[in-house]
Scaffold this motif. Structure first.
Motif, PDB file in Angstrom:
ATOM      1  N   GLY A   1     -29.569  -0.519  -1.273  1.00 58.27           N
ATOM      2  CA  GLY A   1     -29.540  -1.962  -1.413  1.00 58.27           C
ATOM      3  C   GLY A   1     -29.234  -2.658  -0.107  1.00 58.27           C
ATOM      4  O   GLY A   1     -29.346  -2.090   0.975  1.00 58.27           O
ATOM      5  N   SER A   2     -28.816  -3.918  -0.203  1.00 52.67           N
ATOM      6  CA  SER A   2     -28.499  -4.718   0.973  1.00 52.67           C
ATOM      7  C   SER A   2     -26.996  -4.953   1.042  1.00 52.67           C
ATOM      8  O   SER A   2     -26.235  -4.392   0.251  1.00 52.67           O
ATOM      9  CB  SER A   2     -29.269  -6.046   0.921  1.00 52.67           C
ATOM     10  N   ALA A   3     -26.592  -5.790   2.009  1.00 52.95           N
ATOM     11  CA  ALA A   3     -25.162  -6.078   2.168  1.00 52.95           C
ATOM     12  C   ALA A   3     -24.994  -7.381   2.927  1.00 52.95           C
ATOM     13  O   ALA A   3     -25.851  -7.786   3.703  1.00 52.95           O
ATOM     14  CB  ALA A   3     -24.466  -4.939   2.921  1.00 52.95           C
ATOM     15  N   GLU A   4     -23.887  -8.044   2.690  1.00 58.61           N
ATOM     16  CA  GLU A   4     -23.502  -9.227   3.455  1.00 58.61           C
ATOM     17  C   GLU A   4     -21.978  -9.253   3.554  1.00 58.61           C
ATOM     18  O   GLU A   4     -21.287  -8.466   2.900  1.00 58.61           O
ATOM     19  CB  GLU A   4     -24.013 -10.505   2.789  1.00 58.61           C
ATOM     20  N   ARG A   5     -21.470 -10.134   4.405  1.00 61.76           N
ATOM     21  CA  ARG A   5     -20.016 -10.251   4.534  1.00 61.76           C
ATOM     22  C   ARG A   5     -19.586 -11.576   3.894  1.00 61.76           C
ATOM     23  O   ARG A   5     -20.123 -12.637   4.233  1.00 61.76           O
ATOM     24  CB  ARG A   5     -19.588 -10.204   6.002  1.00 61.76           C
ATOM     25  N   ARG A   6     -18.635 -11.472   2.962  1.00 70.29           N
ATOM     26  CA  ARG A   6     -18.098 -12.654   2.293  1.00 70.29           C
ATOM     27  C   ARG A   6     -16.589 -12.680   2.463  1.00 70.29           C
ATOM     28  O   ARG A   6     -15.896 -11.712   2.131  1.00 70.29           O
ATOM     29  CB  ARG A   6     -18.427 -12.643   0.796  1.00 70.29           C
ATOM     30  N   ASP A   7     -16.084 -13.777   2.983  1.00 72.92           N
ATOM     31  CA  ASP A   7     -14.639 -13.940   3.184  1.00 72.92           C
ATOM     32  C   ASP A   7     -14.057 -12.741   3.938  1.00 72.92           C
ATOM     33  O   ASP A   7     -12.964 -12.271   3.625  1.00 72.92           O
ATOM     34  CB  ASP A   7     -13.921 -14.129   1.840  1.00 72.92           C
ATOM     35  N   GLY A   8     -14.816 -12.253   4.900  1.00 73.77           N
ATOM     36  CA  GLY A   8     -14.317 -11.173   5.759  1.00 73.77           C
ATOM     37  C   GLY A   8     -14.587  -9.773   5.262  1.00 73.77           C
ATOM     38  O   GLY A   8     -14.372  -8.809   5.994  1.00 73.77           O
ATOM     39  N   GLN A   9     -15.084  -9.627   4.034  1.00 73.00           N
ATOM     40  CA  GLN A   9     -15.305  -8.301   3.456  1.00 73.00           C
ATOM     41  C   GLN A   9     -16.801  -8.009   3.317  1.00 73.00           C
ATOM     42  O   GLN A   9     -17.576  -8.890   2.957  1.00 73.00           O
ATOM     43  CB  GLN A   9     -14.649  -8.208   2.070  1.00 73.00           C
ATOM     44  N   ILE A  10     -17.208  -6.769   3.604  1.00 73.73           N
ATOM     45  CA  ILE A  10     -18.599  -6.364   3.430  1.00 73.73           C
ATOM     46  C   ILE A  10     -18.852  -6.078   1.957  1.00 73.73           C
ATOM     47  O   ILE A  10     -18.158  -5.258   1.348  1.00 73.73           O
ATOM     48  CB  ILE A  10     -18.930  -5.129   4.291  1.00 73.73           C
ATOM     49  N   ILE A  11     -19.845  -6.773   1.402  1.00 70.49           N
ATOM     50  CA  ILE A  11     -20.140  -6.699  -0.031  1.00 70.49           C
ATOM     51  C   ILE A  11     -21.571  -6.190  -0.233  1.00 70.49           C
ATOM     52  O   ILE A  11     -22.508  -6.719   0.353  1.00 70.49           O
ATOM     53  CB  ILE A  11     -20.016  -8.092  -0.687  1.00 70.49           C
ATOM     54  N   PRO A  12     -21.780  -5.169  -1.070  1.00 76.71           N
ATOM     55  CA  PRO A  12     -23.155  -4.747  -1.382  1.00 76.71           C
ATOM     56  C   PRO A  12     -23.828  -5.772  -2.282  1.00 76.71           C
ATOM     57  O   PRO A  12     -23.199  -6.343  -3.185  1.00 76.71           O
ATOM     58  CB  PRO A  12     -22.958  -3.410  -2.101  1.00 76.71           C
ATOM     59  N   VAL A  13     -25.110  -6.019  -2.047  1.00 73.23           N
ATOM     60  CA  VAL A  13     -25.883  -6.941  -2.884  1.00 73.23           C
ATOM     61  C   VAL A  13     -27.244  -6.310  -3.158  1.00 73.23           C
ATOM     62  O   VAL A  13     -27.743  -5.523  -2.349  1.00 73.23           O
ATOM     63  CB  VAL A  13     -26.064  -8.322  -2.214  1.00 73.23           C
TER      64      VAL A  13
END
Length: 362
Positions: A182-194
């Motif tokens: 999958g993909s990933a982004e950073r939200r509020d400082g944390q790397i989150i899989p999307v």
């Protein structure tokens, strides 16, 4: 002991994975510039002919516990042998033990995170660790820092690129290993899989607005360390029909992680993929884009055109190696832009200058 005071002509440096597609490009350009790196890798049948042709020293050794012995007289290692998810950690460990600065050309989020986790150990060993000194991630990392300098209060950062570049066997194999994740982004400082295909927007990377998709590019990791901006995403252009296909693929991608499927695909790459030639590279520049937004809704956009992605990797890796060998840089773990400045990308052959655009709300 890592002797940073010795002159460049006395320092030995090494390209590991010198007979791979990108490693060989770097080795050949280094020789053209009068540099004399030691060429290294684990396959003598591929390494020694290249060393003889370029009249450069060669060393055959695997990445592993004993690698530090082969680096005892080496001041800097430029690591080009992927998949970096498997080879980077043991090579960094060898560099820590040998007291050699470490560079690589990775673009993998997990590798970047491991590199930054070595910050304390690198300081103790008095070495510099800098992953991503190629197209992954010099252009976008420099763009991130430029945006931070233009907008210190930015709360979100988007980065991306557009290019018609071909693909090397090593990059293709790395993509195969990442299939199904999958993909990933950073939200509020944390790397989150999307889910792959769930991030969609229209972007003008520098040659017209195109539909685009979010990807797990290295900047999701590196741009946070470079800028401190807590929300980060990475993008490439993709036709809407293919974005839909990516969303469907993300639901069934786990099949592609099975060992026998991975082996079959990699064997196909070995037989069929050779990488873009010089003509294709020369005719396929890259377009880099970045966007920062603050709490007031002000949008700061930066664009820059560069050489082909593989040429940027060659130029960037050699620029980073030369500067580390010539200069007195701090020890620890760094991103390329944090170590060399946002202007690094503008200094590489084939690069233009940053173009800046500001849009205010209302």
């Amino acid at each position: 002991m890592h002797e940073k005071e010795v002159t460049t002509v006395q320092k030995k440096w090494l390209i590991y994975g010198a007979y791979g597609y990108t490693g060989e490009l770097i080795a050949r350009e280094a020789k053209k510039r009068g540099m004399r790196p030691v060429l290294a890798g684990r396959n003598p049948d591929k390494l020694k002919p290249l060393g003889e042709e370029l009249q450069l020293e060669t060393r055959v050794f695997p990445v592993g516990p004993a690698a530090a012995e082969s680096l005892s007289d080496i001041a800097l290692v430029l690591h080009c042998a992927g998949p970096f998810q498997k080879t980077s950690a043991p090579m960094i460990r060898a560099c820590l033990e040998a007291g050699a600065d470490y560079l690589d050309i990775t673009g993998e989020i997990s590798v970047f995170e491991h590199s930054f986790a070595q910050n304390a150990a690198a300081k103790e060993a008095d070495i510099t660790v800098c992953s991503g000194v190629g197209f992954d991630v010099i252009p976008t990392d420099c763009t991130a820092l430029k945006l931070k300098e233009l907008m210190p209060d930015a709360e979100s950062l988007s980065l991306g690129f557009d290019s018609n570049s071909g693909i090397s066997p090593g990059t293709f194999k790395t993509m195969i290993e990442g299939m199904g994740s999958g993909s990933a982004e950073r939200r509020d400082g944390q790397i989150i899989p999307v889910p792959l295909g769930s991030q969609r927007r229209m972007i003008d990377f520098g040659r017209g607005t195109r539909s685009s998709i979010g990807i797990p590019w290295g900047d999701v990791s590196t741009a946070f360390y470079t800028t401190g901006i807590p929300n980060i995403s990475a993008w490439i252009p993709m036709k809407k029909s293919r974005i839909l296909g990516a969303r469907i693929f993300s639901r069934t991608g786990s099949i592609l992680t099975l060992p026998f499927v991975q082996k079959t695909l990699k064997n196909w790459v070995e037989r069929r993929v050779s990488g873009p030639d010089e003509t294709l590279r020369a005719g396929a520049p890259a377009y880099i884009w970045g966007e920062a937004v603050n709490a007031e809704g002000v949008v700061q956009t930066v664009r820059i055109q560069t050489a082909n992605v593989y040429d940027v990797t060659v130029y960037g890796a050699l620029k980073a190696a030369s500067r580390l060998l010539d200069g007195d840089f701090p020890s620890g773990s760094f991103t390329p832009a944090a170590l060399f400045g946002a202007e690094l990308i503008e200094q590489l052959p084939g690069s233009g200058k940053f173009e800046v655009e500001t849009v205010y709300p209302g």
